[in-house]
Design an enzyme around this catalytic site. Sequence first.
Site, PDB file in Angstrom:
ATOM      1  N   ARG A 163       0.650  -1.172   0.353  1.00 59.77           N
ATOM      2  CA  ARG A 163      -0.114   0.159   0.379  1.00 59.77           C
ATOM      3  C   ARG A 163       0.959   1.229   0.219  1.00 59.77           C
ATOM      4  O   ARG A 163       1.751   1.234   0.314  1.00 59.77           O
ATOM      5  CB  ARG A 163      -1.154  -0.404   1.126  1.00 59.77           C
ATOM      6  CG  ARG A 163      -1.851  -1.034   1.195  1.00 59.77           C
ATOM      7  CD  ARG A 163      -2.581  -0.648   2.646  1.00 59.77           C
ATOM      8  NE  ARG A 163      -3.846  -1.849   3.053  1.00 59.77           N
ATOM      9  CZ  ARG A 163      -3.396  -3.238   3.216  1.00 59.77           C
ATOM     10  NH1 ARG A 163      -1.896  -3.303   3.733  1.00 59.77           N
ATOM     11  NH2 ARG A 163      -3.924  -4.540   3.366  1.00 59.77           N
ATOM     12  N   LYS A 186      -1.882  -2.751   8.366  1.00 60.94           N
ATOM     13  CA  LYS A 186      -3.476  -2.098   8.418  1.00 60.94           C
ATOM     14  C   LYS A 186      -3.395  -3.299   9.721  1.00 60.94           C
ATOM     15  O   LYS A 186      -3.379  -4.321   9.596  1.00 60.94           O
ATOM     16  CB  LYS A 186      -4.637  -2.451   7.803  1.00 60.94           C
ATOM     17  CG  LYS A 186      -4.870  -1.603   6.295  1.00 60.94           C
ATOM     18  CD  LYS A 186      -6.375  -2.138   6.074  1.00 60.94           C
ATOM     19  CE  LYS A 186      -6.376  -1.161   4.867  1.00 60.94           C
ATOM     20  NZ  LYS A 186      -7.594  -1.322   4.252  1.00 60.94           N
ATOM     21  N   HIS A 254      -2.790   3.014  -5.619  1.00 61.51           N
ATOM     22  CA  HIS A 254      -3.265   1.536  -5.243  1.00 61.51           C
ATOM     23  C   HIS A 254      -3.660   0.453  -6.300  1.00 61.51           C
ATOM     24  O   HIS A 254      -3.603  -0.624  -6.740  1.00 61.51           O
ATOM     25  CB  HIS A 254      -5.207   2.051  -4.688  1.00 61.51           C
ATOM     26  CG  HIS A 254      -4.899   0.684  -3.502  1.00 61.51           C
ATOM     27  ND1 HIS A 254      -4.381   0.535  -2.658  1.00 61.51           N
ATOM     28  CD2 HIS A 254      -5.874  -0.230  -3.605  1.00 61.51           C
ATOM     29  CE1 HIS A 254      -4.828  -0.617  -1.958  1.00 61.51           C
ATOM     30  NE2 HIS A 254      -6.189  -1.105  -2.494  1.00 61.51           N
ATOM     31  N   ARG A 257      -0.378  -1.803  -6.715  1.00 64.06           N
ATOM     32  CA  ARG A 257      -0.997  -2.935  -6.182  1.00 64.06           C
ATOM     33  C   ARG A 257      -1.892  -4.247  -6.450  1.00 64.06           C
ATOM     34  O   ARG A 257      -1.836  -4.928  -6.128  1.00 64.06           O
ATOM     35  CB  ARG A 257      -1.725  -2.620  -4.572  1.00 64.06           C
ATOM     36  CG  ARG A 257      -1.909  -3.368  -3.266  1.00 64.06           C
ATOM     37  CD  ARG A 257      -2.091  -2.829  -2.393  1.00 64.06           C
ATOM     38  NE  ARG A 257      -2.781  -3.438  -1.545  1.00 64.06           N
ATOM     39  CZ  ARG A 257      -2.355  -4.873  -0.487  1.00 64.06           C
ATOM     40  NH1 ARG A 257      -1.378  -4.625  -0.478  1.00 64.06           N
ATOM     41  NH2 ARG A 257      -3.409  -5.280   0.422  1.00 64.06           N
ATOM     42  N   HIS A 280      -4.087  -9.225   3.571  1.00 58.99           N
ATOM     43  CA  HIS A 280      -5.820  -9.471   4.151  1.00 58.99           C
ATOM     44  C   HIS A 280      -5.618  -9.986   4.956  1.00 58.99           C
ATOM     45  O   HIS A 280      -5.519 -11.182   4.876  1.00 58.99           O
ATOM     46  CB  HIS A 280      -6.726 -10.207   2.537  1.00 58.99           C
ATOM     47  CG  HIS A 280      -6.284  -8.733   1.438  1.00 58.99           C
ATOM     48  ND1 HIS A 280      -6.504  -9.053  -0.451  1.00 58.99           N
ATOM     49  CD2 HIS A 280      -6.444  -7.299   0.943  1.00 58.99           C
ATOM     50  CE1 HIS A 280      -5.946  -7.964  -0.745  1.00 58.99           C
ATOM     51  NE2 HIS A 280      -6.234  -6.819  -0.297  1.00 58.99           N
ATOM     52  N   TYR A 289     -10.018 -10.612  -6.929  1.00 55.12           N
ATOM     53  CA  TYR A 289      -8.907 -10.662  -8.040  1.00 55.12           C
ATOM     54  C   TYR A 289      -9.039 -11.828  -9.218  1.00 55.12           C
ATOM     55  O   TYR A 289      -8.930 -12.097 -10.536  1.00 55.12           O
ATOM     56  CB  TYR A 289      -7.584 -10.876  -8.148  1.00 55.12           C
ATOM     57  CG  TYR A 289      -6.730  -9.708  -7.055  1.00 55.12           C
ATOM     58  CD1 TYR A 289      -6.549  -8.395  -7.308  1.00 55.12           C
ATOM     59  CD2 TYR A 289      -6.805  -9.881  -5.071  1.00 55.12           C
ATOM     60  CE1 TYR A 289      -6.532  -7.109  -6.868  1.00 55.12           C
ATOM     61  CE2 TYR A 289      -6.972  -7.848  -5.038  1.00 55.12           C
ATOM     62  CZ  TYR A 289      -6.622  -7.094  -5.673  1.00 55.12           C
ATOM     63  OH  TYR A 289      -6.194  -5.589  -5.267  1.00 55.12           O
TER      64      TYR A 289
END
Length: 308
Positions: A163, A186, A254, A257, A280, A289
């Site tokens: 990110r 995150k 983004h 990524r 994730h 994806y």
Amino acid sequence: MNTLAIPPAQRDALARWLDHLRALDAAAAHTVTAYARDVTGFLAFLAVHHGESEGLSAIAKVDQSDLRAWMAHERERKISSRSLARELSAVKNFIAWVADRETIDATAVLSTRGPKFRRKLPRPLSVDGARDMIAQVGAQAREDWIAARDIAVLTLLYGCGLRISEALNLTGTAHPLPDTLRIHGKGGKERLVPTLPAAREALARYAQLCPYDLAATAPLFRGTRGGPLNPRLIALVMEKARMQLGLPATATPHAMRHSFATHLLSAGGDLRAIQELLGHASLSTTQAYTAVDAARLMEVYEKAHPRA
């Protein structure tokens, strides 16, 4: 909605729940802020909806009809299905936390389904588009060290799936770039990301040309005056580059990524491994994806399939 109508006991429970998220779940600051806003709105609605001031006992009485009434109220406020689904998730999380501590059976409430919505698919660049973007941001910079910096940042986004915040949070300890990079993502979650020779070379060139001392505890990527590089500057650099290249407005930091993940999947990468590389929390996020890859295959099929 009058937030002052929320009973003190509920306010206190909300504050303790948010502290729990910060301390134990290590939730990101913006996530905690969003959850606080969402649950505060729900509790304020509940106070008005019930027409009486109750403490935590009001939480115990919440049923599916209350949640449906609240969701209808949110719909009247023109809240989108996506946002409402997020709000409901926060509310259910809070109710589950209260139920666990107050010995409340919230099974029926927690089974309430949120609104259906179509998830937006990631918008990656093509392989050539990603490479052209990296080359263009270097070509348009006024100074060699800034060109090297911008190339290094984008190479980390595309080559390592970082990110933009993760790349710009790196400090001087990341130079020279190791074979495996430890990333704090995150919610404070850590992951190990292998680095490519191209990323190591790009960072080495930036470090060689950078006029500022890249101390171990200082930001790795610097602005023109030596301070931390602002992510908005990278967005603006890419905006200029995509106009030069004729790329769509979705060609953002983004998107680099997204491109990393999509191209890995197209090359036969394992979905679980890609999930780990991206950091994730849920595989369902990574599975988006697969839809992108399928959509691209259909585009190729439509163009190549012979027609009578």
